[in-house]
Design a protein around this motif. Structure first.
Motif, PDB file in Angstrom:
ATOM      1  N   ASP A 146     -73.255  23.382   6.219  1.00 49.32           N
ATOM      2  CA  ASP A 146     -72.450  24.601   6.279  1.00 49.32           C
ATOM      3  C   ASP A 146     -71.331  24.444   5.250  1.00 49.32           C
ATOM      4  O   ASP A 146     -70.379  23.692   5.485  1.00 49.32           O
ATOM      5  N   PRO A 147     -71.435  25.118   4.095  1.00 48.44           N
ATOM      6  CA  PRO A 147     -70.448  24.944   3.027  1.00 48.44           C
ATOM      7  C   PRO A 147     -69.018  25.244   3.462  1.00 48.44           C
ATOM      8  O   PRO A 147     -68.070  24.725   2.863  1.00 48.44           O
ATOM      9  N   LYS A 148     -68.865  26.057   4.493  1.00 46.48           N
ATOM     10  CA  LYS A 148     -67.518  26.405   4.960  1.00 46.48           C
ATOM     11  C   LYS A 148     -66.852  25.259   5.709  1.00 46.48           C
ATOM     12  O   LYS A 148     -65.656  25.303   6.006  1.00 46.48           O
ATOM     13  N   LYS A 149     -67.642  24.239   6.049  1.00 44.21           N
ATOM     14  CA  LYS A 149     -67.099  23.144   6.871  1.00 44.21           C
ATOM     15  C   LYS A 149     -66.993  21.814   6.138  1.00 44.21           C
ATOM     16  O   LYS A 149     -66.609  20.814   6.734  1.00 44.21           O
ATOM     17  N   LEU A 150     -67.331  21.810   4.853  1.00 48.16           N
ATOM     18  CA  LEU A 150     -67.241  20.576   4.065  1.00 48.16           C
ATOM     19  C   LEU A 150     -66.135  20.713   3.027  1.00 48.16           C
ATOM     20  O   LEU A 150     -66.173  21.610   2.188  1.00 48.16           O
ATOM     21  N   PHE A 151     -65.170  19.797   3.083  1.00 46.85           N
ATOM     22  CA  PHE A 151     -64.007  19.856   2.199  1.00 46.85           C
ATOM     23  C   PHE A 151     -63.778  18.517   1.511  1.00 46.85           C
ATOM     24  O   PHE A 151     -63.815  17.467   2.156  1.00 46.85           O
ATOM     25  N   GLY A 152     -63.487  18.566   0.222  1.00 42.27           N
ATOM     26  CA  GLY A 152     -62.946  17.396  -0.463  1.00 42.27           C
ATOM     27  C   GLY A 152     -61.440  17.538  -0.448  1.00 42.27           C
ATOM     28  O   GLY A 152     -60.891  18.583  -0.827  1.00 42.27           O
ATOM     29  N   VAL A 153     -60.753  16.505   0.033  1.00 40.28           N
ATOM     30  CA  VAL A 153     -59.295  16.597   0.184  1.00 40.28           C
ATOM     31  C   VAL A 153     -58.616  16.293  -1.160  1.00 40.28           C
ATOM     32  O   VAL A 153     -58.610  15.155  -1.619  1.00 40.28           O
TER      33      VAL A 153
END
Length: 330
Positions: free
Chosen positions: A140-147
């Protein structure tokens, strides 16, 4: 109820990050996972008089399953730190494998969780995470983040010292692109409130934001990297995600995401020629709800910086995808 997990909780970033998460009133359960020392870190934190209960797990005895099951938000600082003379790219082979294996666990035990990747090199580890999640059928692209929040924090701090602002966080500065060297592009022209950077200080300021990590490695005489400031940045971003999920509106923070999977991102991907890119993201209940196009508003000076960023990012992203799809033999 919010259950957070720090994967890599015993390390130089993991311990202060876990302390900050334990201090947050937004978190009910804190699960810690690492290959060493996690029960001790958990025991130490559990004595702090805040509501979150803390548990620590090692890989043995199904530790990953126990640590990851039921988690709502993962923060992943796991990996080896940067050493003197080492670029973020040098870290790739070791940290890429660590992130891949952890995200496989997330896919299996908490497939609906939000994933915040700190492990360097972020420009490559986030595409690796995406490939692992795709292979498991749970991306789910909306739930994967690079900080990339540390780049934002540095920009705020360094600008404040130039313009005389006592509280750096009062100035919002979009920092976009990636999370290493020349892929980091601060858009000072879009600072809010606006700031005036003397022309003779601009190059040095941009360079300091891009290579602030080297400054810390040097100051620590090679005995460490940016762990405390990174822990703060990771906590700041995690807290914003949790607040947005709980219903708070208007929360925007730059993050490195898969643009085609986020509303507004397809347009930015066409401009930049890169699918993974950090831009200001409006956060909401589903995660990354809107990618905000600040690229089009870049001035001529910033456009030159962006051209270099695009080139570097394309290589970094391709490297991550290649690693995930064709892993090197062990």
């Amino acid at each position: 109820m919010v259950k957070a997990c720090v994967a890599g909780a015993s390390g130089g970033i993991g311990q202060p990050l876990s302390l900050l998460l334990k201090s947050s009133s937004l978190i009910d359960e804190l699960s810690l996972y690492d290959v060493v020392n996690t029960p001790g870190v958990a025991a130490d934190l559990s004595h702090i008089s805040t509501p979150a209960t803390v548990t620590g797990y090692l890989p043995k005895d199904d530790g990953m399953k126990q640590a990851f099951t039921g988690v709502d938000i993962f923060v992943i600082p796991a990996g080896i730190p940067r050493k003197p003379g080492m670029t973020r790219d040098d870290l790739f082979k070791i940290n890429a494998g660590i992130v891949r294996d952890l995200v496989k666990g997330v896919a299996e035990y908490a497939p609906k969780a939000f994933i915040l990747v700190i492990s360097n090199p972020v420009n490559s580890t986030v595409p690796i995470a995406a490939e692992v999640l795709k292979a498991a059928g749970v991306f789910d692209p909306k739930k994967l983040f690079g900080v990339t929040t540390l780049d934002v924090v540095r920009a705020e701090t360094f600008v404040a010292s130039i313009v005389g602002e006592k509280n750096p966080a009062k100035t919002t500065i979009p920092v976009i692109g990636g999370h290493s060297g020349e892929t980091i592009v601060p858009l000072f022209s879009q600072a809010n409130p606006s700031v005036s950077i003397p022309a003779d200080k601009l190059d040095a300021l941009v360079n300091r934001v891009q290579f602030g990590g080297d400054e810390v490695v040097k100051a620590k005489d090679g005995a460490g990297s940016a762990t405390l400031s990174m822990a703060y940045a990771g906590f700041r971003f995690a807290e914003k995600v949790i607040k947005a999920v709980k219903g708070e509106k208007g929360i925007v923070e730059p993050s490195f995401v898969y643009l085609p999977g986020v509303s507004g991102g397809e347009h930015i991907a066409k401009i930049t020629g890169v699918d993974f890119f950090s831009v200001p993201i409006e956060l909401g209940a589903s995660g990354a709800e809107q990618a905000i196009d600040v690229v089009s508003g870049a001035n001529e000076y910033e456009k030159k910086l962006l051209e270099a960023a695009y080139t570097g990012l394309k290589g970094n992203v391709a490297k991550g995808i290649e690693f995930a799809q064709n892993p090197p033999p062990k």
